[in-house]
Design a protein around this motif. Structure first.
Motif, mmCIF file in Angstrom:
data_model
loop_
_atom_site.group_PDB
_atom_site.id
_atom_site.type_symbol
_atom_site.label_atom_id
_atom_site.label_comp_id
_atom_site.label_asym_id
_atom_site.label_seq_id
_atom_site.Cartn_x
_atom_site.Cartn_y
_atom_site.Cartn_z
ATOM 1 N N LEU A 136 0.785 -1.195 0.047
ATOM 2 C CA LEU A 136 -0.013 -0.063 0.055
ATOM 3 C C LEU A 136 0.898 1.303 0.058
ATOM 4 O O LEU A 136 0.643 2.252 -0.925
ATOM 5 N N PRO A 137 1.756 1.503 0.817
ATOM 6 C CA PRO A 137 2.683 2.672 0.984
ATOM 7 C C PRO A 137 3.478 2.845 -0.584
ATOM 8 O O PRO A 137 3.797 3.977 -0.765
ATOM 9 N N ILE A 138 3.434 1.947 -1.276
ATOM 10 C CA ILE A 138 4.299 1.950 -2.599
ATOM 11 C C ILE A 138 3.134 2.314 -3.676
ATOM 12 O O ILE A 138 3.168 3.183 -4.503
ATOM 13 N N MET A 139 2.229 1.426 -3.789
ATOM 14 C CA MET A 139 1.219 1.244 -4.863
ATOM 15 C C MET A 139 0.179 2.239 -4.836
ATOM 16 O O MET A 139 -0.250 2.793 -5.786
ATOM 17 N N VAL A 140 -0.387 2.726 -3.561
ATOM 18 C CA VAL A 140 -1.439 3.710 -3.568
ATOM 19 C C VAL A 140 -1.089 5.207 -4.217
ATOM 20 O O VAL A 140 -1.765 5.388 -5.052
ATOM 21 N N PRO A 141 0.104 5.614 -3.942
ATOM 22 C CA PRO A 141 0.452 6.782 -4.370
ATOM 23 C C PRO A 141 0.712 6.715 -5.916
ATOM 24 O O PRO A 141 0.358 7.557 -6.694
ATOM 25 N N LEU A 142 1.392 5.614 -6.294
ATOM 26 C CA LEU A 142 1.551 5.255 -7.762
ATOM 27 C C LEU A 142 0.207 5.106 -8.633
ATOM 28 O O LEU A 142 0.012 5.547 -9.665
ATOM 29 N N SER A 143 -0.854 4.532 -7.798
ATOM 30 C CA SER A 143 -2.157 4.485 -8.373
ATOM 31 C C SER A 143 -2.745 5.780 -8.692
ATOM 32 O O SER A 143 -3.207 6.127 -9.506
ATOM 33 N N ALA A 144 -2.517 6.499 -7.453
ATOM 34 C CA ALA A 144 -3.335 7.975 -7.521
ATOM 35 C C ALA A 144 -2.518 8.941 -8.735
ATOM 36 O O ALA A 144 -3.271 9.448 -9.660
ATOM 37 N N LYS A 145 -1.416 8.559 -8.799
ATOM 38 C CA LYS A 145 -0.465 9.494 -9.991
ATOM 39 C C LYS A 145 -1.085 8.912 -11.198
ATOM 40 O O LYS A 145 -0.841 9.777 -12.229
ATOM 41 N N GLY A 146 -1.346 7.675 -11.430
ATOM 42 C CA GLY A 146 -1.500 7.079 -12.561
ATOM 43 C C GLY A 146 -3.133 7.198 -13.268
ATOM 44 O O GLY A 146 -3.502 6.795 -14.398
ATOM 45 N N LEU A 147 -3.835 7.872 -12.453
ATOM 46 C CA LEU A 147 -5.195 7.949 -13.005
ATOM 47 C C LEU A 147 -5.070 9.283 -13.895
ATOM 48 O O LEU A 147 -4.426 10.250 -13.922
ATOM 49 N N PRO A 148 -6.317 9.344 -15.010
ATOM 50 C CA PRO A 148 -6.162 10.460 -15.603
ATOM 51 C C PRO A 148 -6.340 11.836 -14.990
ATOM 52 O O PRO A 148 -6.798 11.885 -13.890
ATOM 53 N N GLU A 149 -5.686 12.675 -15.811
ATOM 54 C CA GLU A 149 -5.503 13.978 -14.971
ATOM 55 C C GLU A 149 -6.869 14.626 -14.379
ATOM 56 O O GLU A 149 -6.954 14.850 -13.234
ATOM 57 N N ARG A 150 -8.008 14.385 -15.073
ATOM 58 C CA ARG A 150 -9.329 15.049 -14.710
ATOM 59 C C ARG A 150 -10.030 14.184 -13.659
ATOM 60 O O ARG A 150 -10.805 14.530 -12.922
ATOM 61 N N SER A 151 -9.499 12.809 -13.425
ATOM 62 C CA SER A 151 -9.855 11.849 -12.313
ATOM 63 C C SER A 151 -9.190 12.150 -11.212
ATOM 64 O O SER A 151 -9.354 11.400 -10.040
#
Length: 259
Positions: free
Chosen positions: A142-157
């Motif tokens: 979670l400490p690794i993947m949650v920030p990466l997942s948030a960053k990986g969402l489309p900009e408007r999302s």
């Protein structure tokens, strides 16, 4: 429907289950909880289609279709998350609308028993196994993947909290390496358990020879890593434990259609 699927030959007027999902920065779906359900739909060869929802539209959309909340906060406020399915195939005038991946998995197994994902007599054990995968095995990620997942969402999302999460992402260095070491310890432990199946199976699948819901839960985590951390994450995981996680991914490949 993806180019990998053959379900496009069905008439567009035939009722289909609707699976709600949210897009990431690649064409491939990424969210592990939603992948668990997509695996079941594909494995059971059920007709379905994906309805994509931008992250910021999830709650409003789910409320509008009458989806039940997936959980309730301590203050009594409902929480709306994906996956959600709408199933009009059994009763088109009153389609079933379900949330929460565990509830959806039980529903699909009960009402579409062909090609079971819970082999006979294994439902309780597999449910415990999946709980372990979600609550213990995946926790160091979670400490690794949650920030990466948030960053990986489309900009408007990008959700309101994503900027702080991205800011808290672990930079390259000793802290990130330590985080990945904790992840590897969980993979090593799970590999040692699954290896016991080498006596009466291939040592890859949780039930021995054939994939089941437990394998889909693990593979959903693998796809999360592969899609959101292909270089820093999947490049590591694919080499761990003698390549067993690549072999599990290959076992599940035929159930990775995106309809």
């Amino acid at each position: 429907m993806s180019r990998y699927s053959s379900r496009s030959s069905h008439s567009s007027t035939t009722p289909a289950i609707i699976l709600y999902d949210t897009p990431g920065h690649t064409p491939q779906p990424w969210a592990p909880n939603i992948w668990r359900i997509r695996f079941i739909l594909n494995y059971k060869r059920l007709r379905y289609r994906t309805q994509w929802i931008e992250f910021q539209d999830i709650e409003a959309t789910l409320r509008s279709i009458g989806a039940p909340p997936s959980s309730v906060r301590s203050d009594g406020r409902p929480v709306y998350t994906l996956p959600v399915i709408v199933d009009p195939t059994r009763n088109p005038s009153r389609p079933e609308i379900l949330s929460n991946p565990n509830t959806i998995a039980e529903y699909l197994e009960t009402y579409y028993p062909a090609r079971p994902v819970f082999p006979e007599g294994s439902r309780a054990v597999q449910s415990l196994f999946v709980h372990y995968v979600l609550e213990v095995f995946a926790k160091p990620l979670l400490p690794i993947m949650v920030p990466l997942s948030a960053k990986g969402l489309p900009e408007r999302s990008q959700p309101p909290f994503s900027h702080s999460q991205v800011a808290n992402a672990l930079p390259p260095g000793p802290h990130r390496e330590r985080a990945w070491q904790l992840v590897k310890e969980q993979f090593d432990f799970l590999a040692s358990i699954l290896e016991k199946n080498s006596f009466d199976g291939d040592g890859i699948c949780a039930m021995g020879h054939y994939v089941s819901y437990a394998d889909f839960a693990i593979c959903s985590v693998l796809l999360w890593i592969e899609n959101m951390a292909p270089h820093d994450g999947w490049a590591r995981v694919r080499e761990w434990n003698g390549g067993r996680w690549v072999r599990l991914r290959e076992k599940c490949r035929e159930y990775m259609d995106v309809c």
